[in-house]
Motif scaffolding. Structure first.
Motif, mmCIF file in Angstrom:
data_model
loop_
_atom_site.group_PDB
_atom_site.id
_atom_site.type_symbol
_atom_site.label_atom_id
_atom_site.label_comp_id
_atom_site.label_asym_id
_atom_site.label_seq_id
_atom_site.Cartn_x
_atom_site.Cartn_y
_atom_site.Cartn_z
ATOM 1 N N VAL A 223 9.063 18.238 15.954
ATOM 2 C CA VAL A 223 8.457 17.927 14.654
ATOM 3 C C VAL A 223 9.494 18.044 13.540
ATOM 4 O O VAL A 223 9.632 17.152 12.691
ATOM 5 C CB VAL A 223 7.257 18.853 14.381
ATOM 6 C CG1 VAL A 223 6.783 18.717 12.931
ATOM 7 C CG2 VAL A 223 6.106 18.537 15.326
ATOM 8 N N THR A 226 12.244 15.279 13.805
ATOM 9 C CA THR A 226 11.691 13.971 13.451
ATOM 10 C C THR A 226 11.485 13.856 11.950
ATOM 11 O O THR A 226 11.821 12.833 11.328
ATOM 12 C CB THR A 226 10.358 13.736 14.182
ATOM 13 O OG1 THR A 226 10.569 13.865 15.593
ATOM 14 C CG2 THR A 226 9.801 12.357 13.876
ATOM 15 N N TYR A 227 10.943 14.898 11.361
ATOM 16 C CA TYR A 227 10.722 14.907 9.910
ATOM 17 C C TYR A 227 12.054 14.811 9.168
ATOM 18 O O TYR A 227 12.187 14.081 8.180
ATOM 19 C CB TYR A 227 9.979 16.176 9.516
ATOM 20 C CG TYR A 227 9.631 16.269 8.063
ATOM 21 C CD1 TYR A 227 9.022 15.210 7.390
ATOM 22 C CD2 TYR A 227 9.890 17.428 7.327
ATOM 23 C CE1 TYR A 227 8.689 15.297 6.045
ATOM 24 C CE2 TYR A 227 9.558 17.534 5.989
ATOM 25 C CZ TYR A 227 8.957 16.465 5.355
ATOM 26 O OH TYR A 227 8.625 16.551 4.025
ATOM 27 N N SER A 240 1.493 8.924 11.108
ATOM 28 C CA SER A 240 0.663 10.123 11.116
ATOM 29 C C SER A 240 0.070 10.395 12.500
ATOM 30 O O SER A 240 -0.161 11.552 12.870
ATOM 31 C CB SER A 240 -0.460 9.995 10.086
ATOM 32 O OG SER A 240 -1.280 8.861 10.367
ATOM 33 N N HIS A 242 1.525 9.998 15.383
ATOM 34 C CA HIS A 242 2.517 10.701 16.195
ATOM 35 C C HIS A 242 2.546 12.184 15.827
ATOM 36 O O HIS A 242 2.590 13.053 16.711
ATOM 37 C CB HIS A 242 3.898 10.081 15.993
ATOM 38 C CG HIS A 242 3.998 8.657 16.424
ATOM 39 N ND1 HIS A 242 3.744 7.604 15.577
ATOM 40 C CD2 HIS A 242 4.320 8.099 17.623
ATOM 41 C CE1 HIS A 242 3.903 6.460 16.226
ATOM 42 N NE2 HIS A 242 4.256 6.736 17.477
ATOM 43 N N TYR A 243 2.524 12.461 14.538
ATOM 44 C CA TYR A 243 2.523 13.863 14.113
ATOM 45 C C TYR A 243 1.231 14.559 14.542
ATOM 46 O O TYR A 243 1.243 15.741 14.911
ATOM 47 C CB TYR A 243 2.697 13.960 12.599
ATOM 48 C CG TYR A 243 4.118 13.710 12.153
ATOM 49 C CD1 TYR A 243 5.109 14.662 12.367
ATOM 50 C CD2 TYR A 243 4.482 12.520 11.519
ATOM 51 C CE1 TYR A 243 6.429 14.440 11.968
ATOM 52 C CE2 TYR A 243 5.785 12.289 11.109
ATOM 53 C CZ TYR A 243 6.753 13.251 11.342
ATOM 54 O OH TYR A 243 8.047 13.029 10.945
ATOM 55 N N TYR A 244 0.138 13.825 14.502
ATOM 56 C CA TYR A 244 -1.126 14.413 14.929
ATOM 57 C C TYR A 244 -1.083 14.761 16.417
ATOM 58 O O TYR A 244 -1.565 15.824 16.828
ATOM 59 C CB TYR A 244 -2.275 13.438 14.654
ATOM 60 C CG TYR A 244 -3.622 13.959 15.076
ATOM 61 C CD1 TYR A 244 -4.213 15.032 14.416
ATOM 62 C CD2 TYR A 244 -4.305 13.395 16.154
ATOM 63 C CE1 TYR A 244 -5.447 15.525 14.811
ATOM 64 C CE2 TYR A 244 -5.538 13.884 16.555
ATOM 65 C CZ TYR A 244 -6.104 14.950 15.877
ATOM 66 O OH TYR A 244 -7.325 15.442 16.266
ATOM 67 N N LYS A 313 -2.542 18.182 10.437
ATOM 68 C CA LYS A 313 -1.701 17.782 11.565
ATOM 69 C C LYS A 313 -1.162 16.362 11.402
ATOM 70 O O LYS A 313 -0.222 15.976 12.089
ATOM 71 C CB LYS A 313 -2.484 17.902 12.881
ATOM 72 C CG LYS A 313 -2.837 19.336 13.258
ATOM 73 C CD LYS A 313 -3.336 19.436 14.682
ATOM 74 C CE LYS A 313 -4.724 18.877 14.844
ATOM 75 N NZ LYS A 313 -5.749 19.719 14.202
ATOM 76 N N GLN A 314 -1.749 15.586 10.513
ATOM 77 C CA GLN A 314 -1.288 14.217 10.292
ATOM 78 C C GLN A 314 -0.149 14.127 9.272
ATOM 79 O O GLN A 314 0.527 13.103 9.213
ATOM 80 C CB GLN A 314 -2.448 13.342 9.816
ATOM 81 C CG GLN A 314 -3.491 13.041 10.871
ATOM 82 C CD GLN A 314 -4.505 12.028 10.373
ATOM 83 O OE1 GLN A 314 -5.032 12.153 9.266
ATOM 84 N NE2 GLN A 314 -4.772 11.015 11.182
ATOM 85 N N PRO A 316 3.396 15.238 7.940
ATOM 86 C CA PRO A 316 4.617 15.961 8.322
ATOM 87 C C PRO A 316 5.048 16.994 7.292
ATOM 88 O O PRO A 316 5.651 18.005 7.641
ATOM 89 C CB PRO A 316 5.658 14.851 8.472
ATOM 90 C CG PRO A 316 5.123 13.696 7.677
ATOM 91 C CD PRO A 316 3.637 13.792 7.782
ATOM 92 N N LEU A 319 2.922 19.884 8.311
ATOM 93 C CA LEU A 319 3.110 20.288 9.706
ATOM 94 C C LEU A 319 4.481 20.917 9.919
ATOM 95 O O LEU A 319 4.624 21.860 10.715
ATOM 96 C CB LEU A 319 2.941 19.074 10.625
ATOM 97 C CG LEU A 319 2.889 19.356 12.130
ATOM 98 C CD1 LEU A 319 1.699 20.242 12.484
ATOM 99 C CD2 LEU A 319 2.804 18.038 12.916
ATOM 100 N N ALA A 320 5.500 20.418 9.220
ATOM 101 C CA ALA A 320 6.859 20.926 9.402
ATOM 102 C C ALA A 320 6.990 22.417 9.064
ATOM 103 O O ALA A 320 7.645 23.157 9.821
ATOM 104 C CB ALA A 320 7.848 20.102 8.577
#
Length: 394
Positions: A223, A226-227, A240, A242-244, A313-314, A316, A319-320
């Motif tokens: 994560v 990628t971010y 979103s 993919h991040y989810y 979760k969608q 980044p 989520l990061a």
């Protein structure tokens, strides 16, 4: 086929910064080792266990993806391969542990153990716990991990210049056949490198515990990387969804880690055998007791509730930070596994521990970034790539 930048050419600052961090951490470890002796070896082992668990966690994730022929992770595959590309450095990084094996592991000198019963138990384990077989097994572990990761990475990179090399049959075959030996090597490495720090103790769940923490840590690292790549203008088609998907895995394996941690503790507590309880005794008292509470809250409760919301979760950007927190608490977990064996009275975290993390983390950052430079940031000839980018919108 897609509008992604074809080659990763950045990362110069990361390489320089990682190299500086490695140099500073290594010097601090050498200076501290001269003054504190064994503490430097234990600090290094903690950071090394953190790194290896992340790298092998990423390798297992990559192999599962290939074995399942999953589509959406194809868009992130080069990022995962970038993490597994640190494995050769991990082999070199084992040298300090090999040099300090006599200072790190009490089974190398069973006569120095305080209790006669402990000496007897360790003597009984010497056919397995001895220095020559310790090195032979390490050689086998690294051979298995390096062999599998080498071919998966080589075939993937060859597909960028030779479309015919993207035939997925061999990827699936190697991954499906290689998962058992890779997992077994990881399990026995946990016995040798971590569990044997308390040689009178044993747990058949210990390897799964180390794997669970390393796996969710590896997903969290994917994560973050990628971010970071997206913020630098690459992997712009990652969405979103993919991040989810990554967030769901983070949540699932956070729960799995907690499940393994709790039942390992519960089974040992309910049987109440002295040599089994010897692992938890120093971790439930003194300065390490707050650390145990922190792990329960920081490693499970906080990320569990943070990862529950669908929208979070969608995104980044939200989520990061959770991923970074999981990586930090995973290192704390490694400290919790290692440090009570050398300093049961504290301190919980020594400055040498931070120096070791800076040293190992900096080297891994520089080496991994260097190996990724000049390579396509996505497996551009993979037939599943377009479907991977359209994940969630199909």
């Amino acid at each position: 086929m897609n509008s992604e930048p074809s080659v990763f050419t950045g990362g110069g600052r990361l390489i320089v910064g990682g190299a500086i961090a490695f140099a500073v951490g290594a010097i601090a470890l050498l200076v501290g080792g001269a003054a504190h002796g064994r503490d430097a070896f234990y600090a290094y082992l903690s950071a090394y266990a953190w790194l290896v668990s992340l790298v092998i966690g990423a390798l297992i994730f990559l192999m599962i993806v290939h074995a399942m022929d999953a589509k959406w992770p194809v868009a992130l595959r080069r990022v995962i391969e970038g993490i597994t590309g640190v494995l050769p450095l991990a082999v070199i990084g084992f040298i300090p542990i090999a040099v300090g094996v006599g200072a790190i592991y009490p089974w190398t000198s069973p006569d120095t153990l305080a209790e006669h019963e402990a000496q007897r138990l360790v003597q009984h384990k010497l056919p397995y716990l001895n220095t020559p077989s310790f090195f032979v097994r390490a050689f086998v572990y690294f051979g298995i991990w390096l062999g599998v990761s080498y071919f998966l990475r080589r075939w993937s990179l060859r597909g960028d210049v030779a479309p015919a090399a993207t035939d997925k049959t061999r990827f699936r075959a190697l991954s499906a056949l290689g998962l058992p030996p890779v997992a077994l090597a990881f399990t026995f490495a946990s016995f040798d490198w971590l569990m044997s720090l308390t040689p009178t103790w044993y747990s058949t769940m210990f390897g799964v515990y180390w794997f669970a923490g390393g796996f969710v840590g590896a997903i969290s690292l994917v994560v973050l990387l990628t971010y970071g790549l997206q913020r630098s203008g690459m992997l712009t088609r990652i969405g979103s969804s993919h991040y989810y998907a990554l967030g769901r895995l983070m949540l699932a394996f956070t729960i799995f880690w907690a499940y393994i941690a709790f039942f390992q503790f519960f089974l040992i507590w309910i049987t109440d055998k002295p040599h089994e309880a010897s692992f938890y005794a120093p971790r439930m008292a003194g300065e390490f007791a707050p650390m145990s509470i922190f792990l329960a809250a920081g490693r499970f409760v906080i990320p569990f509730f943070a990862l529950l919301p669908y929208r979070l979760k969608q995104q980044p950007s939200t989520l990061a930070p959770i991923a970074a927190w999981i990586l930090i608490t995973h290192w704390v977990d490694m400290e919790w596994l290692v440090m009570p064996s050398v300093r049961a009275e504290g301190p919980v975290v020594h400055w040498l521990d931070v120096a070791a993390l800076v040293c190992v983390g900096g080297a891994a950052l520089a080496f991994g970034t260097f190996r990724l430079r000049g390579r396509s940031i996505v497996p551009k000839n993979d037939p599943s790539l377009d479907a991977a980018f359209r994940y969630g919108s199909i």
